[in-house]
Motif scaffolding. Sequence first.
Motif, mmCIF file in Angstrom:
data_model
loop_
_atom_site.group_PDB
_atom_site.id
_atom_site.type_symbol
_atom_site.label_atom_id
_atom_site.label_comp_id
_atom_site.label_asym_id
_atom_site.label_seq_id
_atom_site.Cartn_x
_atom_site.Cartn_y
_atom_site.Cartn_z
ATOM 1 N N ASN A 55 0.838 -1.196 0.000
ATOM 2 C CA ASN A 55 0.000 0.000 0.000
ATOM 3 C C ASN A 55 0.876 1.251 0.000
ATOM 4 N N CYS A 56 0.393 2.278 -0.692
ATOM 5 C CA CYS A 56 1.118 3.537 -0.772
ATOM 6 C C CYS A 56 0.506 4.622 0.095
ATOM 7 N N PHE A 57 -0.828 4.575 0.292
ATOM 8 C CA PHE A 57 -1.510 5.679 0.946
ATOM 9 C C PHE A 57 -2.446 5.168 2.034
ATOM 10 N N ASP A 58 -2.708 6.072 2.961
ATOM 11 C CA ASP A 58 -3.698 5.822 4.004
ATOM 12 C C ASP A 58 -4.491 7.106 4.202
ATOM 13 N N LEU A 59 -5.794 7.019 4.055
ATOM 14 C CA LEU A 59 -6.646 8.204 4.222
ATOM 15 C C LEU A 59 -6.808 8.481 5.713
ATOM 16 N N ILE A 90 -4.118 12.683 2.975
ATOM 17 C CA ILE A 90 -3.610 11.354 2.668
ATOM 18 C C ILE A 90 -2.211 11.214 3.262
ATOM 19 N N ASN A 91 -1.992 10.163 4.041
ATOM 20 C CA ASN A 91 -0.649 9.850 4.522
ATOM 21 C C ASN A 91 0.074 9.012 3.471
ATOM 22 N N THR A 92 1.216 9.497 3.020
ATOM 23 C CA THR A 92 2.048 8.725 2.111
ATOM 24 C C THR A 92 2.926 7.820 2.956
ATOM 25 N N LEU A 93 2.687 6.523 2.891
ATOM 26 C CA LEU A 93 3.295 5.583 3.826
ATOM 27 C C LEU A 93 4.794 5.441 3.593
ATOM 28 N N PRO A 94 5.576 5.358 4.673
ATOM 29 C CA PRO A 94 7.043 5.205 4.507
ATOM 30 C C PRO A 94 7.414 3.925 3.775
ATOM 31 N N GLU A 95 6.588 2.859 3.911
ATOM 32 C CA GLU A 95 6.937 1.581 3.296
ATOM 33 C C GLU A 95 6.409 1.451 1.873
ATOM 34 N N MET A 96 5.973 2.564 1.294
ATOM 35 C CA MET A 96 5.461 2.517 -0.067
ATOM 36 C C MET A 96 6.583 2.141 -1.030
ATOM 37 N N ILE A 97 6.255 1.999 -2.292
ATOM 38 C CA ILE A 97 7.211 1.552 -3.303
ATOM 39 C C ILE A 97 8.500 2.365 -3.236
#
Length: 660
Positions: A180-184, A271-278
Motif C-alpha cells: 500500500n502507498c496511501f492511508d486516508l 492522505i498519509n504517504t506511507l514510509p513503506e510505499m514503493i
Amino acid sequence: MTSYKPLLLPTLLLCMIGSVKAQTNDTAAAEIDPQIDNNQVKFNASLRPLRQIAGAPASFYTYFWEFGDGSYSFEKAPVHIYQDTGSYDVRLYATNNYDDGKKPNTRPRRVRVNNRSNLATHKPPSFFSGEGSLEIRANQMPKPGEDMVLLIGYRNNSHTAGPVTGSVMLLYNEKQFSQNCFDLSDARTYHQEKPVAFETMLALMNNPEMIREQESTRNGLFTVTLNRAPDIDRRQMIQQVKQEMHSFRKHSIWKIDNIQKGEEQFMFVTINTLPEMISDTNAVVTISGLFIPDDPSMEMEKFNLEMQVVASHDPNRMMLKNKKLNYRFTGKNRENTYKVQFQNTGKGPAKKVAVTVTIPGLLNTASLEVVGMKPECVWCKTATGNQSCIDTVVTKDSIQFVFKNIYLPGTQQDGVSDPDSTKGYIKYRIRFSKKMHKLPFQSSAAIVFDKNEPIYTNRSTGKFKKGISPGIIAGFGSSFGSIPTNMANQQYTLGITISEYAAYKKYFQWELLLRSHRNLEQFIGRRQGVDTTINGTDYKLRYLDTYEKIKVASIEAVPLGFRYNLASFASAGIGTLISADISRNTTRYIRALVVDANGSTRELVGEGGKQNESFATIRGALFADAQLGLVRTGPAAGIRFYQYFNPAYQHIMLYASWKF
C-alpha cells in the motif's frame, strides 16, 4: 602555556544547543498570522528558512491554504472574505521545493470572525480545467513519510435544470504494486457530504422504489432523492463501478445531495504517504475519482490523478506510465507514454520553453506521437505570424519540444496567484524499436526557459519484469574414465527447467531431471568342480556363475545454476547438481553347467533373490555446458560435462532444450 579546558564545556553546550535548534527549526510547524478586518482576513505565515540543494534552481515554497469554510487558495499571502460569522480552522500546507530539509508541519489555527460587512466575496480561483463534473488536485507529489492533501472538486455540469444527487468515490492503493502507498487519515467536508459504505451505495442504486431517505445529522436532514430508471441502466452502472474498483485495494465514498445547476463544491482529504510505499522514486501512482449519479440515465464520470513518487520536491519532472513491463507480451508496437512537467519559477513570464528529451536506444524516435500539452498550441508549420506554436526536432537519440511565442507566468511574478498558470507539460507516446532487448531504459529531460540555464529533470527508468520461463530438456549421456562397477555408462535424461524469461545476459536457472540408466548386468563370481543333487538326481557341477541385473532410476536437481548469454544464439553455464537413486532394483541370477551320470550336459538358470532400495545413494556433481540456438527463448542444443563425487567419475551429455 595557556589552558583551554575551561572553554571546552561551554563550547560543547553551544554546539549541542545549536544542533537542537537546527533540528527544531527543520521540523517546526508553519506559524499562521491572521489579520482580521470585519469578515475579511489577510493571512501570512512564518516558515523555517530554506536550505538550498546544491546545483538545483533557487529553492522556494509553494502554498496551499484551507480556510475552514470549504474555500482554498494557492497564494502566498491570500485575502479571504468569510460569508458568515463563526470560528474557522485554517490550515496551511507549505511544500519546500529544491530544499533538502523536511517540509513544515501543518498546525490548524482557529480564526474567529465576529462581524459581518457588505464586502463582496472574492471570486474563487478557477479549479476545473475540463468539462467534467469531477476533478482532483494534490498540493504536492507523494513523498514517502509525508502527508499530502487532495482537493476534490465536483459540480453539477449536467444538461438538466434540476439538482443532481449521487456519490463521489475515491480509489487508491493500486493492486499493481505489492504494498500500500496511501492511508486516508482525514476528510473535511462543508456541504453535508456523508461517508457511506459501498453496500449502502449499491442499495440506493439497486432500489428504484426508494424515493427519499432521511437521516438526522448535526446539520439537519440529509436527503437523498432517487430518480426512477430502467433496471438495465442501474446494472450497467454498478458493473462499471465494480470494474473500476478492481484495480485498487481501497476506496472511500461520500454521498452528495442536491447540487444545483452550475454549483461547485469542494472536499479536502488528507492522505498519509506511507514510509513503506514503493521504493522506486520514479514510479507513477494513480488515485482515481468516480462521480456516480443516482440517476443511471446520466453517465458516470472518472478522473485519474497521476502522480510520481519523489525523493524531493521538484516541479520539473519526467514521468513514465507503466514503468514495469511484461517482456513476454511487449512487442515493437508497444507504446510508452511519457510526461514532462515544467514550471516557471522566475520573476517574469517565459515566452519560449525548450524541452529536450534523451531517447534510449530501445525506443524508436520515428514513432513519436504527441498526445497532450500545456499550454495548448498549434504546430508551428501551420501557425501564422506570431501565433503561439510548438515545434519538434527529432534525432536518433533525442527529441526537442519547443514552445514558441507563449506566455507562461513565473511563480514570483507580481499578480500571479494560481500556481497552475505557471506550469506546463508535454505528453507523448513512443514505441519500441525492432531490435529491443530486455534491458532497463532511461530517459531524462533538460528544460530551458527563454535564455536561462537548463534545468535537468530526474531520470525516468523503465524496466521489464523478470517473468518465469519454463522449459523442457531431453538428453543422452555416457560416462567415461573410471566408472564404478555398480553403475551403467549410458543414461537417458528428461527434465524441466525454470529460469527468468528471455534474460538478456546473466541469469539463474533451476532444473529437475529424471535419469533412466540402461540395464546393467554385473558378474559376481564362479564356482567349479563340486557335486550337487538337483531334484534327487546327482550331477557333476562343471561351474556355477552368479551375476546381477540392476535397473536404476535417478532424480537430479540443480539447486543453483548460473548461465550467461554470450549472444542471442550462444550461451554458457555452470552449476551444482545433487543426484539420488529414487529406485534401484537388483535381481540376482544363477547360471550352472552340470553333467549327469550318463555324461549329458545341461545348463540351468535360476533367480537367486531380489533387492529394492530407494534413495540409498546420494551424489553431488559440478557441471559446465555450452548451448547453441535460440538460447533466450526457443529451441537450443547443448553439450554438458559432469564431474561426480561419491564416487568420483565423469559423464558427458548431449541434450536439446526448449524454453517457453
